[in-house]
Design an enzyme around this catalytic site. Sequence first.
Site, PDB file in Angstrom:
ATOM      1  N   THR A 374       8.886  -3.554   4.109  1.00 53.37           N
ATOM      2  CA  THR A 374       8.239  -2.916   2.978  1.00 53.37           C
ATOM      3  C   THR A 374       9.227  -1.864   2.542  1.00 53.37           C
ATOM      4  O   THR A 374      10.093  -1.475   3.315  1.00 53.37           O
ATOM      5  CB  THR A 374       6.916  -2.298   3.477  1.00 53.37           C
ATOM      6  OG1 THR A 374       6.066  -3.351   3.927  1.00 53.37           O
ATOM      7  CG2 THR A 374       6.204  -1.485   2.423  1.00 53.37           C
ATOM      8  N   GLY A 465       6.779  -0.050   7.255  1.00 50.36           N
ATOM      9  CA  GLY A 465       6.484  -0.121   8.692  1.00 50.36           C
ATOM     10  C   GLY A 465       5.058  -0.554   8.989  1.00 50.36           C
ATOM     11  O   GLY A 465       4.537  -0.259  10.062  1.00 50.36           O
TER      12      GLY A 465
HETATM   13  N1  GLY Z   1       2.582  -5.955   4.681  1.00 51.81           N
HETATM   14  C1  GLY Z   1       2.311  -4.727   5.301  1.00 51.81           C
HETATM   15  C2  GLY Z   1       1.190  -3.997   4.673  1.00 51.81           C
HETATM   16  O1  GLY Z   1       0.854  -4.265   3.535  1.00 51.81           O
HETATM   17  O2  GLY Z   1       0.636  -3.133   5.310  1.00 51.81           O
END
Ligand code: GLY
Length: 566
Positions: A374, A465
């Site tokens: 992310t 994270g």
């Molecule tokens: N893909 C990680 C989140 O959206 O928390």
Amino acid sequence: MRRLACTLLLALGSLSQGLAVEGASFPAVSGSGGAVASAENASTEVGIEILRAGGNAVDAAVATALALAVVHPEAGNLGGGGFAVVRIDGQLASLDFREAAPADATRDMYLDAEGRPVDDASRVGPLAAGVPGSPTGLFELHQRFGDLPWSQVVRPARLLAAEGFIVTSRLHRSLSSERESLERFPETVRVWLPEGRPPAVGSRMRLPALATTLEAYAEAGPRALTSGSVARAIERASDAHGGLLKASDLASYRAVWRQPLTFDAFGWKLASMDLPSSGGIILAQTVALLESLGWRQMPRFGADRAHLLAEVWRRSFADRFLMGDPVTTEADSQSLLAHDWLAYWRSTIRMDRASLSADLARLPESLPPESSDTTHVAVADRSGNLVALTTTLNDTFGCRLLVPEAGFFLNNEMDDFAVAPGRPNLYGLVQGEANAVRPGNRMLSSMTPTLVWRGSEAVVLGGRGGSRIPTAVAQVLLRLLVDGDPLQTAVDRPRLHHQWLPDILRVEADALSPETVQELLSRGHEVEIWTRDAKVNAVRVLENGTFEAAADPRGPGSAGVVTPMD
Ligand code: GLY
């Protein structure tokens, strides 16, 4: 790394200052004309250039995110989704451009006849891909709040893709470590593993297909990607590898403007993301419970604060089990932040003894490895506008399939659903029926794009994270708002993490003294040293109008500010 950053800035003739950090800590950069923090030098520079060209914080954030889609393909994207929380001309807004399950998705699509998850189908390959939200979301954010022409905002990313950018050791490392899964897709190999290996560090990487896609996006907006030849190419690539994504899914995708989650803590006002992200609710519960349990008065270092963090997060993440897409979930921020509910949680916390997560709900059967990709962009401009924008492909390079004609990776966000309710996902999160796969639903997230302000002072932050994002954001904020740390120190300091299940307090090395660890053990906590905490990017506006930007030494990160014009 620092020398490289300065050379780049000089080469660009920029009036900004900046630095890249990875595994080393530097002072926050400061200036007076705006600030940007993102994962890469090249993308932060794009944001700074847009601010210098007269763009506002939204123009800069969107241009930075698009640049990340080129130079940071692990997470920057057009094939994923995200969230934005903004304050523009005093108006607060939040945009949900989270991916959605395709129309053909079914509740048990990742389970075999015995109800067991099938291989890695929710993580690798296009069956793992949700309908991308970024093309629509970034455009809508700009349409509503941007000042500069759309084509000017897209241009820097298009140029990076067309003219090329330098392959960093970080990108080389990511490609090397994901090589095996990337190799499953010839389409990906052709672009990112030419001659069977990642492009050399220092070589120039050109992405002509992505440049063409960005050119069409600059001209026609999201239609260029959600209909016509690019949408058909996505369907074709997905179909060729057993995916469900259809051009019709792309055409029917809508970004959603939602009420930001607003709350007060320690004399500051905060705005964060509500469902379908759990991040804002976890952050709001954390600060509300800590404030009412006397956090400010507790010794800064020592077992009491660490114990309390673990106890509060154990409860917030237990609540997360109830969360999902607001269209179908019954739990909402109002009930989970209600006075009575917080009072109940408070009454169950003892200072002398750790609770057992198992007493709050049931345990998972196994724990998967953790990984995440992310990326967060934080921007403040000289007019007082603030943008916290987090985008994601979920895992590094998403589902690893690159759509050849479009030039970008598809996400593997479907794994953020409770693929098998009650079993842990990529982040070890155990999720509930509320977050089961349903066609058209958004999968629950932990992203925590957040704005904080008091008078003319402000902080913008967020991170990458997965489940570690809200706990990292909370700790950085507590250090800034309660303990008065400088911005970079607040980001740098070692952190703790607990997420209810597994029932372990994770601590970064040096976060706690041996005596404190001993005391926590004696109160009943299981404590584990780890190195996988979230990465936080932040910018701050001080009362005197100075802007600061800080990137996380856990890297990758790059912080830049605009300095006064001569
Ligand atoms: N893909 C990680 C989140 O959206 O928390």
